[in-house]
Design an enzyme around this catalytic site. Structure first.
Site, PDB file in Angstrom:
ATOM      1  CE  LYS A  27      62.837  35.846-119.707  1.00 34.93           C
ATOM      2  NZ  LYS A  27      64.237  36.143-119.482  1.00 34.93           N
ATOM      3  CE  LYS A  43      57.929  42.403-119.148  1.00 36.74           C
ATOM      4  NZ  LYS A  43      58.618  41.523-120.103  1.00 36.74           N
TER       5      LYS A  43
HETATM    6  P1  NAP Z   1      64.090  48.350-122.705  1.00 36.90           P
HETATM    7  O1  NAP Z   1      65.512  48.741-122.518  1.00 36.90           O
HETATM    8  O2  NAP Z   1      63.038  49.090-121.991  1.00 36.90           O
HETATM    9  O3  NAP Z   1      63.802  48.367-124.285  1.00 36.90           O
HETATM   10  C1  NAP Z   1      62.552  48.126-124.828  1.00 36.90           C
HETATM   11  C2  NAP Z   1      62.554  48.578-126.274  1.00 36.90           C
HETATM   12  O4  NAP Z   1      61.267  48.319-126.838  1.00 36.90           O
HETATM   13  C3  NAP Z   1      62.820  50.071-126.443  1.00 36.90           C
HETATM   14  O5  NAP Z   1      63.660  50.267-127.563  1.00 36.90           O
HETATM   15  C4  NAP Z   1      61.432  50.649-126.722  1.00 36.90           C
HETATM   16  O6  NAP Z   1      61.448  51.756-127.568  1.00 36.90           O
HETATM   17  C5  NAP Z   1      60.778  49.485-127.458  1.00 36.90           C
HETATM   18  N1  NAP Z   1      59.306  49.489-127.292  1.00 36.90           N
HETATM   19  C6  NAP Z   1      58.599  49.181-126.196  1.00 36.90           C
HETATM   20  N2  NAP Z   1      57.290  49.274-126.430  1.00 36.90           N
HETATM   21  C7  NAP Z   1      57.166  49.649-127.720  1.00 36.90           C
HETATM   22  C8  NAP Z   1      56.063  49.923-128.546  1.00 36.90           C
HETATM   23  N3  NAP Z   1      54.805  49.803-128.099  1.00 36.90           N
HETATM   24  N4  NAP Z   1      56.300  50.299-129.825  1.00 36.90           N
HETATM   25  C9  NAP Z   1      57.552  50.418-130.275  1.00 36.90           C
HETATM   26  N5  NAP Z   1      58.643  50.173-129.549  1.00 36.90           N
HETATM   27  C10 NAP Z   1      58.455  49.806-128.274  1.00 36.90           C
HETATM   28  O7  NAP Z   1      63.870  46.804-122.331  1.00 36.90           O
HETATM   29  P2  NAP Z   1      64.902  45.575-122.441  1.00 36.90           P
HETATM   30  O8  NAP Z   1      65.588  45.414-121.129  1.00 36.90           O
HETATM   31  O9  NAP Z   1      65.676  45.682-123.688  1.00 36.90           O
HETATM   32  O10 NAP Z   1      63.840  44.354-122.521  1.00 36.90           O
HETATM   33  C11 NAP Z   1      63.176  44.011-123.723  1.00 36.90           C
HETATM   34  C12 NAP Z   1      62.488  42.663-123.512  1.00 36.90           C
HETATM   35  O11 NAP Z   1      63.467  41.672-123.190  1.00 36.90           O
HETATM   36  C13 NAP Z   1      61.460  42.660-122.377  1.00 36.90           C
HETATM   37  O12 NAP Z   1      60.354  41.857-122.727  1.00 36.90           O
HETATM   38  C14 NAP Z   1      62.245  42.023-121.233  1.00 36.90           C
HETATM   39  O13 NAP Z   1      61.391  41.391-120.289  1.00 36.90           O
HETATM   40  C15 NAP Z   1      63.126  41.042-121.972  1.00 36.90           C
HETATM   41  N6  NAP Z   1      64.373  40.682-121.311  1.00 36.90           N
HETATM   42  C16 NAP Z   1      65.178  41.634-120.754  1.00 36.90           C
HETATM   43  C17 NAP Z   1      66.384  41.246-120.153  1.00 36.90           C
HETATM   44  C18 NAP Z   1      67.330  42.257-119.524  1.00 36.90           C
HETATM   45  O14 NAP Z   1      68.250  41.838-118.813  1.00 36.90           O
HETATM   46  N7  NAP Z   1      67.163  43.545-119.750  1.00 36.90           N
HETATM   47  C19 NAP Z   1      66.758  39.903-120.118  1.00 36.90           C
HETATM   48  C20 NAP Z   1      65.935  38.970-120.721  1.00 36.90           C
HETATM   49  C21 NAP Z   1      64.749  39.354-121.323  1.00 36.90           C
HETATM   50  P3  NAP Z   1      62.113  53.166-127.126  1.00 36.90           P
HETATM   51  O15 NAP Z   1      63.584  52.969-127.142  1.00 36.90           O
HETATM   52  O16 NAP Z   1      61.671  54.100-128.155  1.00 36.90           O
HETATM   53  O17 NAP Z   1      61.581  53.446-125.741  1.00 36.90           O
END
Ligand code: NAP
Length: 293
Positions: free
Chosen positions: A170, A238
């Site tokens: 990744k 990040k």
């Molecule tokens: P996001 O929309 O910010 O969602 C993150 C989720 O994690 C939210 O539901 C949040 O809860 C929860 N969360 C974060 N910290 C937490 C904690 N300490 N305890 C409990 N729940 C927690 O982010 P995302 O875009 O889905 O990305 C998630 C992961 O996938 C990241 O590592 C990112 O780098 C990776 N990723 C993202 C993409 C993309 O295109 N978005 C692509 C590939 C990989 P709440 O809803 O309550 O805030």
């Protein structure tokens, strides 16, 4: 099968929905109730903590933000380890540092839990379509056992190696996409400042050696000035911090990734962290004397 899902943001929500569509019984928990609601509406089991999710399922999946969050939902109070039975498999699909993934896997192993790191590529659209690319690190037998779950969320699934290896793949992905989004933003800003039609430039380049999915998808979004996330700029910053930390630790030169990382730092300074990473275009516009709105 019964499967637990923790972290229902932009990515986790559609991934968990695809597990339900594939016929699995999904039990969910996320910090904020509003993140859980679409899953509860689709029939998922309502849990009050990650530990409760693990009590309902022999396999749990985490999709949170960064390593401290993964630690919290797995090893922290009311985390997966507090609810998991013997032989439990936890798949962390968040993007975190390879060393952090190895450390978390080792500590979960002490509690009788098999951990897999399985970060993804393909963005929100891939998560919705169930076509993610999934890069797996960890035990081969455990990987084979959870393959039907991974296949409900992705179309290209590769076991790279032992714990942390999925996160190494990744990190490589983020070097290429980070440099890629910067180069597409740079080129489209250059085209605009040269008086050329960016849409025509993109169309011409898609037929040649400069073709890439990033030019196709991200380039189109830049031309439409669609900066809605998607993939938030702070997340990409990040990921490149993870990459640069690893390069520092290993003594590996990553000059192109370092330049991209600095551009993401600049986006943060300009208040673009919650925009999609394609808002990089606005940064180039501002650096060239434009308004970059
Ligand atoms: P996001 O929309 O910010 O969602 C993150 C989720 O994690 C939210 O539901 C949040 O809860 C929860 N969360 C974060 N910290 C937490 C904690 N300490 N305890 C409990 N729940 C927690 O982010 P995302 O875009 O889905 O990305 C998630 C992961 O996938 C990241 O590592 C990112 O780098 C990776 N990723 C993202 C993409 C993309 O295109 N978005 C692509 C590939 C990989 P709440 O809803 O309550 O805030």
């Amino acid at each position: 099968m019964d499967v637990g899902f923790i972290g229902l943001g932009l990515m986790g929500r559609p991934m968990a929905l695809n597990l339900i569509k594939a016929g699995h019984r999904v039990h969910v928990w996320s910090r904020r109730r509003e993140s859980m609601q679409p899953l509860l509406d689709a029939g998922a089991g309502d849990c009050a903590s990650a530990a409760e999710v693990a009590r309902h399922a022999s396999v749990t999946i985490g999709m949170v933000s960064d390593a401290p969050d993964v630690e919290q939902v797995t090893l922290g109070t009311d985390g997966v380890a507090d609810g998991a039975g013997a032989g439990h498999i936890h798949i962390d699909m968040s993007t975190i540092a390879p060393a952090a993934a190895q450390s978390i896997a080792a500590r979960l192993a002490e509690r009788g839990i098999v951990a897999l790191d399985a970060p993804v590529s393909g963005g929100e659209s891939g998560a919705i379509a169930g076509t993610l690319t999934i890069m797996v690190g960890g035990d081969a037998d455990a990987c084979a056992r959870v393959l039907p779950l991974l296949e409900a969320m992705g179309k290209s699934i590769t076991r790279i190696g032992e714990a942390g290896a999925g996160q190494v793949a990744k990190a490589c992905n983020q070097i290429i996409t980070g440099v890629g989004v910067a180069s597409v933003a740079e080129a489209l800003n250059f085209a605009a400042r040269s008086g050329a039609d960016g849409a025509k430039v993109r169309e011409a380049l898609l037929g040649g050696f400069a073709y890439s999915r990033i030019l196709e998808n991200h380039g189109q979004r830049m031309l439409e000035r669609n900066f809605r996330p998607g993939f938030k700029a702070w997340m990409h910053q990040k990921d490149l911090r993870i990459v640069m930390d690893e390069a520092h630790r290993l003594g590996v030169a990553l000059p192109a990734a370092a330049a991209a990382a600095q551009l993401f730092n600049g986006m943060m300074g300009c208040g673009m962290g919650e925009d999609d990473s394609v808002a990089m275009l606005k940064l180039f516009e501002r650096m060239s004397g434009g308004a970059g709105e």
